[in-house]
Design a protein around this motif. Structure first.
Motif, mmCIF file in Angstrom:
data_model
loop_
_atom_site.group_PDB
_atom_site.id
_atom_site.type_symbol
_atom_site.label_atom_id
_atom_site.label_comp_id
_atom_site.label_asym_id
_atom_site.label_seq_id
_atom_site.Cartn_x
_atom_site.Cartn_y
_atom_site.Cartn_z
ATOM 1 N N ASP A 1 0.826 -1.204 0.000
ATOM 2 C CA ASP A 1 0.000 0.000 0.000
ATOM 3 C C ASP A 1 0.863 1.258 0.000
ATOM 4 O O ASP A 1 0.569 2.225 -0.715
ATOM 5 C CB ASP A 1 -0.924 0.007 1.218
ATOM 6 C CG ASP A 1 -2.063 -0.992 1.085
ATOM 7 O OD1 ASP A 1 -2.380 -1.378 -0.057
ATOM 8 O OD2 ASP A 1 -2.629 -1.390 2.119
ATOM 9 N N ASP A 2 1.925 1.254 0.800
ATOM 10 C CA ASP A 2 2.811 2.420 0.861
ATOM 11 C C ASP A 2 3.436 2.696 -0.505
ATOM 12 O O ASP A 2 3.497 3.848 -0.953
ATOM 13 C CB ASP A 2 3.918 2.199 1.895
ATOM 14 C CG ASP A 2 3.407 2.305 3.322
ATOM 15 O OD1 ASP A 2 2.286 2.835 3.506
ATOM 16 O OD2 ASP A 2 4.112 1.862 4.236
ATOM 17 N N PHE A 3 3.913 1.637 -1.160
ATOM 18 C CA PHE A 3 4.544 1.814 -2.467
ATOM 19 C C PHE A 3 3.553 2.374 -3.479
ATOM 20 O O PHE A 3 3.865 3.315 -4.231
ATOM 21 C CB PHE A 3 5.109 0.483 -2.965
ATOM 22 C CG PHE A 3 5.624 0.536 -4.377
ATOM 23 C CD1 PHE A 3 6.807 1.195 -4.676
ATOM 24 C CD2 PHE A 3 4.916 -0.069 -5.408
ATOM 25 C CE1 PHE A 3 7.275 1.257 -5.979
ATOM 26 C CE2 PHE A 3 5.381 -0.013 -6.706
ATOM 27 C CZ PHE A 3 6.563 0.650 -6.993
ATOM 28 N N MET A 4 2.352 1.831 -3.514
ATOM 29 C CA MET A 4 1.357 2.296 -4.474
ATOM 30 C C MET A 4 0.923 3.723 -4.170
ATOM 31 O O MET A 4 0.735 4.536 -5.087
ATOM 32 C CB MET A 4 0.158 1.346 -4.490
ATOM 33 C CG MET A 4 0.484 -0.036 -5.031
ATOM 34 S SD MET A 4 -0.942 -1.148 -5.059
ATOM 35 C CE MET A 4 -1.998 -0.334 -6.243
ATOM 36 N N ARG A 5 0.762 4.058 -2.884
ATOM 37 C CA ARG A 5 0.360 5.415 -2.522
ATOM 38 C C ARG A 5 1.423 6.423 -2.935
ATOM 39 O O ARG A 5 1.117 7.496 -3.447
ATOM 40 C CB ARG A 5 0.131 5.515 -1.011
ATOM 41 C CG ARG A 5 -1.002 4.674 -0.458
ATOM 42 C CD ARG A 5 -2.324 4.983 -1.080
ATOM 43 N NE ARG A 5 -2.643 6.404 -1.059
ATOM 44 C CZ ARG A 5 -3.650 6.946 -1.739
ATOM 45 N NH1 ARG A 5 -4.417 6.190 -2.496
ATOM 46 N NH2 ARG A 5 -3.887 8.234 -1.667
ATOM 47 N N GLN A 6 2.684 6.073 -2.702
ATOM 48 C CA GLN A 6 3.769 6.996 -3.025
ATOM 49 C C GLN A 6 3.958 7.157 -4.527
ATOM 50 O O GLN A 6 4.454 8.184 -4.987
ATOM 51 C CB GLN A 6 5.073 6.497 -2.398
ATOM 52 C CG GLN A 6 5.085 6.536 -0.882
ATOM 53 C CD GLN A 6 6.288 5.833 -0.285
ATOM 54 O OE1 GLN A 6 7.198 5.421 -1.006
ATOM 55 N NE2 GLN A 6 6.287 5.669 1.022
ATOM 56 N N THR A 7 3.564 6.156 -5.295
ATOM 57 C CA THR A 7 3.850 6.150 -6.729
ATOM 58 C C THR A 7 2.678 6.654 -7.562
ATOM 59 O O THR A 7 2.818 7.587 -8.359
ATOM 60 C CB THR A 7 4.239 4.728 -7.186
ATOM 61 O OG1 THR A 7 5.268 4.229 -6.335
ATOM 62 C CG2 THR A 7 4.749 4.748 -8.624
ATOM 63 N N ILE A 8 1.515 6.053 -7.399
ATOM 64 C CA ILE A 8 0.353 6.436 -8.217
ATOM 65 C C ILE A 8 -0.829 6.883 -7.366
ATOM 66 O O ILE A 8 -1.936 7.046 -7.885
ATOM 67 C CB ILE A 8 -0.085 5.276 -9.145
ATOM 68 C CG1 ILE A 8 -0.453 4.031 -8.321
ATOM 69 C CG2 ILE A 8 1.006 4.960 -10.160
ATOM 70 C CD1 ILE A 8 -1.071 2.916 -9.168
ATOM 71 N N GLY A 9 -0.597 7.104 -6.083
ATOM 72 C CA GLY A 9 -1.676 7.528 -5.195
ATOM 73 C C GLY A 9 -2.446 8.744 -5.688
ATOM 74 O O GLY A 9 -3.688 8.750 -5.660
ATOM 75 N N PRO A 10 -1.766 9.804 -6.163
ATOM 76 C CA PRO A 10 -2.505 10.978 -6.648
ATOM 77 C C PRO A 10 -3.466 10.659 -7.796
ATOM 78 O O PRO A 10 -4.557 11.239 -7.875
ATOM 79 C CB PRO A 10 -1.388 11.925 -7.103
ATOM 80 C CG PRO A 10 -0.213 11.537 -6.266
ATOM 81 C CD PRO A 10 -0.315 10.043 -6.118
ATOM 82 N N LEU A 11 -3.076 9.743 -8.672
ATOM 83 C CA LEU A 11 -3.958 9.366 -9.777
ATOM 84 C C LEU A 11 -5.172 8.598 -9.274
ATOM 85 O O LEU A 11 -6.310 8.855 -9.697
ATOM 86 C CB LEU A 11 -3.204 8.510 -10.800
ATOM 87 C CG LEU A 11 -1.942 9.098 -11.421
ATOM 88 C CD1 LEU A 11 -1.402 8.156 -12.495
ATOM 89 C CD2 LEU A 11 -2.209 10.475 -12.000
ATOM 90 N N LEU A 12 -4.937 7.657 -8.366
ATOM 91 C CA LEU A 12 -6.042 6.857 -7.844
ATOM 92 C C LEU A 12 -7.020 7.727 -7.064
ATOM 93 O O LEU A 12 -8.244 7.550 -7.169
ATOM 94 C CB LEU A 12 -5.494 5.731 -6.959
ATOM 95 C CG LEU A 12 -4.549 4.737 -7.646
ATOM 96 C CD1 LEU A 12 -4.072 3.687 -6.650
ATOM 97 C CD2 LEU A 12 -5.220 4.074 -8.842
#
Length: 257
Positions: free
Chosen positions: A164-175
């Motif tokens: 979750d941390d990796f995804m939030r840091q990487t594409i979180g703004p898009l999601l």
């Protein structure tokens, strides 16, 4: 047919030696030992690694032993997880059978393999799949390497929090933007990568106007910053998008169960 006690003894005797790193020291001895318990190790076998989660572990081990006894396989434990070697030529089908008997457990499967010397490699692959399912937050499901692909290698030692941390840091703004506004920026970026940056190809594939593609890419730049096309960022973005797609496939019922 072997009894449950025989199956448990066979699992304890044969599985740990067959699954240790590297080829077994004496494959012939393992073959003879398995044959004593009615297991023909040179026939196609599927290796399964099972996480029982909150289920009754004692009951699950008992059911695993019964299943192994009835099907001509072996069961045991290794590295805190249950392990089964069961006859079959369809790994996902074997995983489904395990779930039918043990309940909503998480199952990573690999194989089939036809020699006892291949068991160790299949075990490692199945364990990677099991750990990847747990990291993806997909406890209670079955998967093999064909569905998880590279994710089993990257997530084999990660947990849901790290993912979750990796995804939030990487594409979180898009999601977040997509969820708040009902847009498809993440899907557009994923498609843009797959189409090698061709806006025309993205337009055709997503059935949208080329100007819409350009507008979405501008919005992506606003949210991610101007450096998102740099090679180092691209690798992280593609990985995060692939993991996002994997999660979506399970949510949509596309992934194996």
């Amino acid at each position: 047919m072997r009894g449950v006690a025989g199956a448990e003894a066979g699992g304890r005797a044969a599985l740990p030696a067959a699954l240790r790193a590297g080829p077994p020291a004496d494959p012939a001895l393992l073959r003879v030992r398995a044959l004593r318990h009615g297991v023909r190790v040179d026939e196609p076998m599927v290796l399964a690694v099972v996480d029982v989660g909150d289920a009754d572990r004692t009951r699950a081990q008992r059911e695993a032993a019964r299943l192994a006894a009835q099907s001509g396989g072996l069961s045991g434990t290794r590295q805190g997880s249950m392990v089964l070697a069961l006859p079959g030529d369809d790994a996902l089908r074997v995983g489904g059978t395990i779930q039918q008997r043990l309940g909503p457990v998480t199952v990573g499967v690999a194989g089939p393999v036809t020699t006892v010397t291949a068991w160790a490699g299949a075990y490692r692959e199945a364990r990677q799949c099991e750990r990847a399912l747990l990291a993806l937050g997909r406890a209670g499901q079955v998967a093999d390497q064909a569905h998880l692909g590279f994710a089993r290698l990257l997530l084999g030692h990660s947990g849901p929090a790290e993912l979750d941390d990796f995804m939030r840091q990487t594409i979180g703004p898009l999601l977040d933007y997509d969820q708040a506004r009902g847009t498809e920026l993440a899907a557009t970026l994923d498609c843009w990568f797959e189409e090698s940056g061709s806006a025309t190809a993205v337009s055709r594939r997503l059935h949208i106007h080329p100007n819409t593609v350009a507008q979405r890419l501008d919005r992506i730049t606003t949210l991610l910053g101007h450096g998102w096309r740099e090679p180092a960022r691209v690798l992280d973005l593609r990985l995060a998008l692939r993991l996002w797609r994997l999660r979506e496939s399970f949510d949509d019922g596309v992934g194996p169960h």
